[in-house]
Design a protein around this motif. Structure first.
Motif, PDB file in Angstrom:
ATOM      1  N   THR A  87      18.330   3.782  23.514  1.00  0.00           N
ATOM      2  CA  THR A  87      18.593   5.486  24.741  1.00  0.00           C
ATOM      3  C   THR A  87      19.829   5.683  25.035  1.00  0.00           C
ATOM      4  O   THR A  87      19.743   6.580  25.754  1.00  0.00           O
ATOM      5  N   GLY A  88      21.110   4.307  25.187  1.00  0.00           N
ATOM      6  CA  GLY A  88      21.704   4.455  25.870  1.00  0.00           C
ATOM      7  C   GLY A  88      21.815   4.280  27.542  1.00  0.00           C
ATOM      8  O   GLY A  88      22.351   4.164  28.011  1.00  0.00           O
ATOM      9  N   ALA A  89      20.228   3.555  27.620  1.00  0.00           N
ATOM     10  CA  ALA A  89      20.112   3.131  29.360  1.00  0.00           C
ATOM     11  C   ALA A  89      21.143   2.218  29.213  1.00  0.00           C
ATOM     12  O   ALA A  89      21.331   0.831  28.848  1.00  0.00           O
ATOM     13  N   GLY A  90      21.801   2.095  30.723  1.00  0.00           N
ATOM     14  CA  GLY A  90      22.752   1.029  30.869  1.00  0.00           C
ATOM     15  C   GLY A  90      23.829   0.814  30.407  1.00  0.00           C
ATOM     16  O   GLY A  90      25.084   0.119  30.998  1.00  0.00           O
ATOM     17  N   VAL A  91      24.363   2.023  29.837  1.00  0.00           N
ATOM     18  CA  VAL A  91      25.576   2.813  29.359  1.00  0.00           C
ATOM     19  C   VAL A  91      26.267   4.032  30.064  1.00  0.00           C
ATOM     20  O   VAL A  91      25.618   4.798  30.462  1.00  0.00           O
ATOM     21  N   THR A  92      27.468   3.246  30.051  1.00  0.00           N
ATOM     22  CA  THR A  92      28.356   4.351  30.864  1.00  0.00           C
ATOM     23  C   THR A  92      29.297   5.333  29.687  1.00  0.00           C
ATOM     24  O   THR A  92      30.118   4.902  29.630  1.00  0.00           O
ATOM     25  N   ILE A  93      29.076   6.320  29.737  1.00  0.00           N
ATOM     26  CA  ILE A  93      30.036   7.282  29.158  1.00  0.00           C
ATOM     27  C   ILE A  93      30.477   8.638  29.642  1.00  0.00           C
ATOM     28  O   ILE A  93      30.044   9.288  30.877  1.00  0.00           O
ATOM     29  N   ALA A  94      32.314   8.230  29.292  1.00  0.00           N
ATOM     30  CA  ALA A  94      32.960   8.366  31.119  1.00  0.00           C
ATOM     31  C   ALA A  94      33.631   9.620  29.835  1.00  0.00           C
ATOM     32  O   ALA A  94      34.502   9.812  28.651  1.00  0.00           O
ATOM     33  N   VAL A  95      33.243  11.657  30.939  1.00  0.00           N
ATOM     34  CA  VAL A  95      33.710  12.288  30.355  1.00  0.00           C
ATOM     35  C   VAL A  95      34.912  12.877  30.330  1.00  0.00           C
ATOM     36  O   VAL A  95      34.760  12.743  32.116  1.00  0.00           O
ATOM     37  N   VAL A  96      36.667  13.064  30.021  1.00  0.00           N
ATOM     38  CA  VAL A  96      37.286  13.119  30.828  1.00  0.00           C
ATOM     39  C   VAL A  96      37.389  14.358  30.362  1.00  0.00           C
ATOM     40  O   VAL A  96      37.725  15.307  29.789  1.00  0.00           O
ATOM     41  N   ASP A  97      37.372  15.809  31.359  1.00  0.00           N
ATOM     42  CA  ASP A  97      37.506  17.171  31.129  1.00  0.00           C
ATOM     43  C   ASP A  97      36.778  17.645  31.693  1.00  0.00           C
ATOM     44  O   ASP A  97      38.002  17.407  33.300  1.00  0.00           O
ATOM     45  N   THR A  98      36.390  18.757  32.687  1.00  0.00           N
ATOM     46  CA  THR A  98      36.698  19.958  33.323  1.00  0.00           C
ATOM     47  C   THR A  98      34.995  19.523  34.736  1.00  0.00           C
ATOM     48  O   THR A  98      35.121  20.609  35.358  1.00  0.00           O
ATOM     49  N   GLY A  99      34.677  18.551  34.764  1.00  0.00           N
ATOM     50  CA  GLY A  99      33.838  18.683  35.623  1.00  0.00           C
ATOM     51  C   GLY A  99      32.422  18.213  34.871  1.00  0.00           C
ATOM     52  O   GLY A  99      32.293  18.837  33.478  1.00  0.00           O
ATOM     53  N   ILE A 100      31.846  18.167  35.843  1.00  0.00           N
ATOM     54  CA  ILE A 100      30.077  18.509  35.248  1.00  0.00           C
ATOM     55  C   ILE A 100      29.465  19.356  36.151  1.00  0.00           C
ATOM     56  O   ILE A 100      29.429  19.148  37.488  1.00  0.00           O
ATOM     57  N   ASP A 101      27.819  19.757  35.755  1.00  0.00           N
ATOM     58  CA  ASP A 101      27.427  20.572  37.011  1.00  0.00           C
ATOM     59  C   ASP A 101      26.721  19.522  37.580  1.00  0.00           C
ATOM     60  O   ASP A 101      25.442  18.953  37.061  1.00  0.00           O
ATOM     61  N   ILE A 102      26.557  19.499  38.839  1.00  0.00           N
ATOM     62  CA  ILE A 102      26.271  17.567  39.426  1.00  0.00           C
ATOM     63  C   ILE A 102      24.578  17.988  40.097  1.00  0.00           C
ATOM     64  O   ILE A 102      24.281  17.525  40.293  1.00  0.00           O
ATOM     65  N   ASP A 103      24.435  19.298  40.163  1.00  0.00           N
ATOM     66  CA  ASP A 103      23.410  19.876  40.281  1.00  0.00           C
ATOM     67  C   ASP A 103      21.775  20.130  39.063  1.00  0.00           C
ATOM     68  O   ASP A 103      21.270  20.636  38.991  1.00  0.00           O
ATOM     69  N   SER A 104      22.374  19.786  38.108  1.00  0.00           N
ATOM     70  CA  SER A 104      22.366  20.273  36.494  1.00  0.00           C
ATOM     71  C   SER A 104      21.308  19.094  36.503  1.00  0.00           C
ATOM     72  O   SER A 104      20.536  17.809  37.236  1.00  0.00           O
ATOM     73  N   PRO A 105      19.167  19.279  36.271  1.00  0.00           N
ATOM     74  CA  PRO A 105      18.703  18.194  36.067  1.00  0.00           C
ATOM     75  C   PRO A 105      18.618  17.516  34.784  1.00  0.00           C
ATOM     76  O   PRO A 105      17.651  16.611  34.994  1.00  0.00           O
ATOM     77  N   GLU A 106      18.994  17.817  33.793  1.00  0.00           N
ATOM     78  CA  GLU A 106      20.020  17.478  32.977  1.00  0.00           C
ATOM     79  C   GLU A 106      20.458  15.609  33.357  1.00  0.00           C
ATOM     80  O   GLU A 106      19.995  15.048  31.884  1.00  0.00           O
ATOM     81  N   PHE A 107      21.679  15.887  34.512  1.00  0.00           N
ATOM     82  CA  PHE A 107      21.605  14.259  34.313  1.00  0.00           C
ATOM     83  C   PHE A 107      21.123  13.672  35.439  1.00  0.00           C
ATOM     84  O   PHE A 107      21.894  13.153  36.189  1.00  0.00           O
TER      85      PHE A 107
END
Length: 727
Positions: free
Chosen positions: A30-50
């Motif tokens: 499922t990707g658990a334990g793996v880090t994906i770095a997203v170089v972009d415009t940031g992220i919605d830090i309050d989203s329950p998706e993350f």
């Protein structure tokens, strides 16, 4: 697709559905334990998706932007992260690697995005090469395995190129969007990173729901080798306050772009990194490229590059496979072929083990699907279709006999120059079997055969009166395999009322079905050497004849006729057979016979064969014969029998059952392959033979229940008649 993942959330998620992500999920990745770095415009830090999956090293490259740091300037970075790793929450949509950790690295230049510029909300976010390079180095330093660059524009400068090269050297996968200009080439940003990425950069274009290249997507062009396509057209859906946004008219909004095709691939890379921690970033990219679904022109092309992302295929073994810590075995190879005595046993067995593919990836597989049972013998045709001539001559001290093939078919010929025969004569007189008997003194006999078994020679020297049947065999001679004798010797000594016969035999066991290996164009039957040594005692008690014997059979490459792939390292086996026979002439012209054979087979402990491997087998037959039925020289006989059958036993194989990527070594466990069939063949035959119309005739009617010890097979029955005459 496993039903556990067939949810409304999954069906709304365009990428996972189209790219077969559930195949990896079903395997536990499922990707658990793996880090994906997203170089972009940031992220919605309050989203329950993350929730709980935003890496603590997430940051804003421009530290003084605001107190919330990497919080999203717009929804671009959030949507990219959603496609790569949106959570499996039961609502909204789910990302490819839904348990991966997101390292959000906001790198847009302060004030460049419309959300930060009220005076011009339409302003496009801009990124400096130096800030992207800083984010890339930060991602590598903090353990990211995948870096997603859904960015574009002009050619990357040396600062960024060198940062990407450092990431590749550290084993990181760098994923870059190809651009949204609808051009024949990736944009300059992607092209320059590909050119300097040393196969550690993968460029991603966009396809629509039907797999066609999106009109806006830049194609592979002159960079096809490291280019792959993924879903980037009309992806569901935009979010607001952690939920899919639906407007007043009830419409949800979709988004498109190669920016969202790239994180499909980034998520797939994270799944591979979790499942196979031995892989480098370059290897992960090559697996994704080589497993891609071929679209457009055959092979690598200038539109789709290597093809369309196929996660299911990426999680299948590639290249040459081998048992972990052992020899090569292709998944298309035959792993085992049972013998006739084992019948349908292979249908009940499992052979769980670990194989490695060409990338050193470990896969749990059950090889029983590549095991097969013996090809069932239907002996009627062989009993009546022979065209042979029998010749015999001799006296009280010496006799010799031949069976000669008279079909005139081409084949291997005898050494005709030694016999001074023409080729035509030699072909017409191919010796099928021969026998010679010698009486050395009144109490001592010797015999020799070619292509005839030792058991038949011993029975002849003992003077055993066995009825002749077309189909049903005598149990005392049943080896439970397809055996072809080469030569046999026997010596019989009479000691008072007892006869003692010693015998020896060499021959071949033929594999009971076609054996297939990836290295062969077609299957073939393989032969293995077999030798036997026997000692038999016989005595008559009035009208009762008895015999008791033991036979030791040595197989060089098979186990009671069964053959296993050389990757298991199996050797041969030794079998001890105990035979008993009794013939009782209980009335004038009447004879009753009983024969039984029990065997104990012990495989050699070599290779994967472990302690506890053994086989117990049994055969029996009962005969009743009447001579002088219609004349003084004919006979009518009945036989009921069970061909040799494995009654209990297994082959214990010490095989890899798990694999440690830290030490690159397997852990072994015992797999017990049952060799006992469910079926049990019982055969009955009524046979008549005698003089007929100036020649010699024979007739048979037989019935076989569960032929070949296959429980599922229909019964085999038939009637045969044969007539021959000498001219």
């Amino acid at each position: 697709m496993p039903s556990a993942f067939n949810t409304a959330e999954f069906r709304r998620s365009d990428g996972p559905l189209q790219h077969n992500a559930a195949t990896a999920w079903n395997l536990g990745w499922t990707g658990a334990g793996v880090t994906i770095a997203v170089v972009d415009t940031g992220i919605d830090i309050d989203s329950p998706e993350f929730a709980g999956r935003i890496h603590p090293a997430s940051r804003d490259v421009f530290d003084d932007r605001d107190t919330r740091g990497f919080n999203a300037a717009d929804d671009h970075g959030t949507n990219v992260s959603l496609v790569a790793a949106g959570g499996r929450t039961g609502s909204g949509v789910v990302g490819i690697a839904y348990e991966a950790t997101i390292m959000a690295l906001r790198a847009d230049f302060p004030g460049s995005c419309g959300a930060d510029n009220p005076a011009d909300p339409s302003t496009q976010c801009s990124f400096f090469n130096s800030s992207i390079a800083e984010a890339v180095d930060h991602a590598v330093a903090n353990g990211a395995k995948v870096i997603n660059l859904s960015l574009g524009g002009g050619r990357a400068d040396s600062i960024l190129r060198e940062a990407v090269q450092r990431a590749v050297a550290a084993g990181v996968v760098v994923v870059v969007a190809s651009g949204n200009d609808g051009e024949a080439e990736p944009d300059a940003f992607a092209g320059s990173l590909d050119a300097f990425g040393r196969d550690g950069v993968i460029v991603v274009g966009s396809v629509d729901a039907d797999g066609t290249m999106s009109s806006f997507s830049n194609r592979a062009g002159t960079f096809p080798a490291n280019y792959i396509a993924a879903r980037g057209g009309r992806i569901c859906c935009t979010y607001e306050d952690g939920q899919i946004f639906v407007d007043a008219q009830g419409f949800a909004y979709v988004f498109s772009g190669t920016s969202f095709a790239a994180p499909q691939v980034a998520g797939a890379a994270a799944l591979l990194a979790q499942a196979f921690p031995n892989l480098t970033g370059v290897q992960i990219i090559e697996i994704l490229l080589s497993s891609a679904f071929d679209a457009g022109e055959a092979g690598t092309d200038a539109v789709y590059g290597r093809g369309i992302l196929d996660i299911a295929k990426a999680f299948a073994p590639q290249g040459t496979t081998s048992i972990a810590g052992g020899d090569r075995i292709a998944l298309s190879d035959t792993s085992a072929i049972g013998s006739p005595a084992m019948g349908d046993a292979t249908a009940r067995s499992t052979i769980d083990t670990v194989i490695l593919d060409k990338w050193g990836r470990a896969f749990q597989v059950d090889l029983s699907g590549t095991a097969t049972g013996a090809q069932v013998d239907y002996p009627l045709h062989g009993a009546v279709a022979t065209q042979s001539v029998h010749r015999a001559a001799g006296n009280d001290s010496f006799s010799i006999g031949f069976t000669i093939d008279s079909r005139g078919q081409s084949g291997e010929l005898p050494r005709i120059q030694q016999l001074r025969l023409s080729r035509e004569d030699a072909q017409q007189a191919r010796v099928l079997a021969s026998r010679a008997l010698f009486k050395l003194n009144p109490d001592l006999k010797a015999g020799f055969t070619f292509r005839e078994s030792a058991s038949g020679l011993v029975a002849l020297m003992q003077g055993t009166d066995r009825p002749a049947f077309m189909v049903a065999d005598n149990a005392a001679a049943d080896s439970g395999m397809y055996f072809r004798a080469d030569t046999a010797l026997a010596l019989r000594q009479q000691l008072g009322g007892w006869g003692i016969t010693a015998s020896a035999e060499t021959g071949e066991v033929m594999t009971a079905s076609a054996f297939r290996r990836a290295s062969q164009q077609r299957g073939q039957r393989l032969a293995g050497d077999v030798s036997t040594f026997g000692l038999a005692f016989d005595r008559r008690f009035g009208n009762l004849g008895t015999a008791l014997g033991v036979t030791v059979m040595n197989e060089d490459a098979t186990i009671l006729g069964a053959r296993f792939h050389e990757a298991f390292g199996t050797g041969g086996a030794q079998t001890l057979f105990v035979n008993t026979e009794a013939n009782w002439k209980f009335a004038d012209g009447w004879n009753m016979g009983l024969a039984a054979r029990g065997g104990y087979t012990k495989p050699q402990r070599v290779g994967a064969v472990s302690q506890g491997s053994h086989v117990l087998s049994q055969a029996w037959s009962f005969d009743l014969q009447r001579t002088g039925v219609f004349g003084s020289r004919d006979s009518l006989a009945f036989r009921v029998s069970q061909p040799l059958r494995v009654e209990s036993g297994n082959l214990s194989l010490n095989l890899p059952v798990s694999y440690d990527y830290a030490t690159l070594t397997p852990t072994y466990g015992i797999q017990r392959l049952t060799l006992t069939p469910q079926g049990r063949e019982i055969m009955g035959e009524i046979a008549w033979r005698g003089p007929l119309l100036g020649g010699y005739g024979s007739a048979s009617m037989f019935y076989r229940n569960e032929p070949g010890h296959y429980q599922s097979l229909p019964s085999d029955q038939g009637v045969a008649f044969r007539w021959s005459r000498q001219f």
